[in-house]
Design a protein around this motif. Sequence first.
Motif, short mmCIF file in Angstrom:
data_model
loop_
_atom_site.label_atom_id
_atom_site.label_comp_id
_atom_site.label_asym_id
_atom_site.label_seq_id
_atom_site.Cartn_x
_atom_site.Cartn_y
_atom_site.Cartn_z
N ARG A 58 0.84 -1.21 0.00
CA ARG A 58 0.00 0.00 0.00
C ARG A 58 0.88 1.25 0.00
O ARG A 58 0.60 2.22 -0.73
CB ARG A 58 -0.92 -0.02 1.22
N ALA A 59 1.94 1.25 0.79
CA ALA A 59 2.84 2.42 0.83
C ALA A 59 3.49 2.64 -0.53
O ALA A 59 3.65 3.79 -0.98
CB ALA A 59 3.90 2.22 1.90
N ILE A 60 3.87 1.56 -1.20
CA ILE A 60 4.46 1.68 -2.53
C ILE A 60 3.46 2.29 -3.50
O ILE A 60 3.77 3.23 -4.25
CB ILE A 60 4.94 0.31 -3.02
N ARG A 61 2.22 1.81 -3.48
CA ARG A 61 1.19 2.36 -4.38
C ARG A 61 0.95 3.83 -4.08
O ARG A 61 0.76 4.64 -5.00
CB ARG A 61 -0.12 1.57 -4.23
N PHE A 67 3.83 10.80 -6.65
CA PHE A 67 4.79 11.38 -7.59
C PHE A 67 4.23 11.44 -9.00
O PHE A 67 4.53 12.39 -9.75
CB PHE A 67 6.11 10.59 -7.55
N THR A 68 3.40 10.48 -9.37
CA THR A 68 2.75 10.54 -10.68
C THR A 68 1.84 11.75 -10.78
O THR A 68 1.77 12.41 -11.82
CB THR A 68 1.97 9.25 -10.94
N SER A 69 1.14 12.07 -9.69
CA SER A 69 0.27 13.25 -9.70
C SER A 69 1.05 14.55 -9.89
O SER A 69 0.51 15.54 -10.39
CB SER A 69 -0.53 13.32 -8.39
N PHE A 245 37.71 4.02 5.05
CA PHE A 245 36.26 3.89 5.05
C PHE A 245 35.85 2.46 5.39
O PHE A 245 36.58 1.50 5.10
CB PHE A 245 35.68 4.27 3.68
N HIS A 246 34.65 2.31 5.99
CA HIS A 246 34.11 1.02 6.37
C HIS A 246 32.80 0.78 5.63
O HIS A 246 31.94 1.68 5.55
CB HIS A 246 33.84 0.96 7.87
N ALA A 247 32.61 -0.43 5.12
CA ALA A 247 31.33 -0.82 4.50
C ALA A 247 30.33 -1.15 5.61
O ALA A 247 30.61 -1.99 6.46
CB ALA A 247 31.53 -2.03 3.61
N VAL A 248 29.17 -0.46 5.60
CA VAL A 248 28.18 -0.66 6.66
C VAL A 248 26.83 -1.16 6.13
O VAL A 248 26.01 -1.66 6.89
CB VAL A 248 27.97 0.62 7.49
N SER A 249 26.57 -1.02 4.84
CA SER A 249 25.33 -1.52 4.25
C SER A 249 25.48 -1.44 2.74
O SER A 249 26.56 -1.15 2.21
CB SER A 249 24.12 -0.70 4.72
N THR A 250 24.40 -1.70 2.03
CA THR A 250 24.36 -1.49 0.59
C THR A 250 23.21 -0.55 0.27
O THR A 250 22.31 -0.33 1.10
CB THR A 250 24.15 -2.82 -0.17
N THR A 251 23.23 0.01 -0.92
CA THR A 251 22.13 0.85 -1.35
C THR A 251 21.90 0.64 -2.85
O THR A 251 22.84 0.53 -3.63
CB THR A 251 22.40 2.34 -1.06
N THR A 252 20.61 0.54 -3.21
CA THR A 252 20.23 0.29 -4.59
C THR A 252 19.13 1.27 -4.99
O THR A 252 18.14 1.41 -4.27
CB THR A 252 19.69 -1.15 -4.76
N PRO A 253 19.30 1.95 -6.13
CA PRO A 253 18.23 2.84 -6.60
C PRO A 253 17.16 2.05 -7.35
O PRO A 253 17.47 1.32 -8.29
CB PRO A 253 18.95 3.80 -7.53
N TYR A 254 15.93 2.19 -6.92
CA TYR A 254 14.79 1.62 -7.65
C TYR A 254 14.08 2.79 -8.31
O TYR A 254 13.60 3.71 -7.63
CB TYR A 254 13.88 0.84 -6.72
N LEU A 255 14.01 2.76 -9.63
CA LEU A 255 13.56 3.91 -10.41
C LEU A 255 12.18 3.67 -10.99
O LEU A 255 11.88 2.58 -11.49
CB LEU A 255 14.55 4.19 -11.54
N TYR A 256 11.35 4.73 -10.93
CA TYR A 256 9.99 4.62 -11.46
C TYR A 256 9.77 5.76 -12.46
O TYR A 256 9.98 6.94 -12.15
CB TYR A 256 8.95 4.72 -10.35
N GLY A 257 9.33 5.40 -13.66
CA GLY A 257 9.08 6.41 -14.68
C GLY A 257 10.31 6.64 -15.53
O GLY A 257 11.38 6.07 -15.34
N GLY A 258 10.17 7.53 -16.48
CA GLY A 258 11.32 7.89 -17.31
C GLY A 258 11.58 6.90 -18.43
O GLY A 258 10.95 5.89 -18.59
#
Length: 258
Positions: A58-61, A67-69, A245-258
Amino acid sequence: MDHSAVLALYDRDMRENPAPDGPGARIERAGAVVRHVADPQGWNGVLWSALDAAGADRAIRDQIAYFTSLGRDFEWKLYGHDRPHDLGARLLAAGFRAGPEETLMIAETGRLALDAEPPAGVRLVQVTDRAGVDLLVDVHEKAFGTDGTRLRHRLLARLADDPGTVVAVVALAGDEPVSAARMELTPGARFAGLWGGGTVAHWRGRGVYRALVAHRARVAAALGYRYLQVDAAAMSRPILERLGFHAVSTTTPYLYGG
């Protein structure tokens, strides 16, 4: 470094309670989601969420509808420690596409090796005007193979309206721009962010990137920032690890539109 404690501090300071990244941008809280809203040339997306399996779809929708609006493409910036554990799969099912995974790396400025200097014949020049921005964007486009239009717009706006929140640097070999990077600063925050470090192909492996990291780290330390943060690509990670520097997590961009 206590990785868990520093990661929790990063989440709290820079994701749950962030500052807008430029003039006209704003932070909004919508239930368990924190989002960044800017004009079409700025960065629009979700910075943080505290979701469970029952409410994630529901949060994703809701974010797609919002953002579409506005007529905005947007990014859901997903970290490896975010929940629920299958949030990435849920985003893909909702129509997002995943970009390359990067490593979230953090260092204490007081523990970094800051003596790296550029190789002979290369000088570092701070970007303060449109001509400097053009040089930086030229490097960005050559190093990453992407369009720098949005970067140019955002950087010009910040230099014009809030220059104390960004440090941008270009490495010149003679008159040729061969590497460039920037650092984004939030007054009063404990973290400074290193972004956009890139070197044109025929200058890689000569220590220019390392020198740009050290230069920005010295500036951050002088300004009182305790930590530096980088979303590191695979090529950059070993250089950053050698600097402290220390690695503490990962990050991934999830893209919508375009």
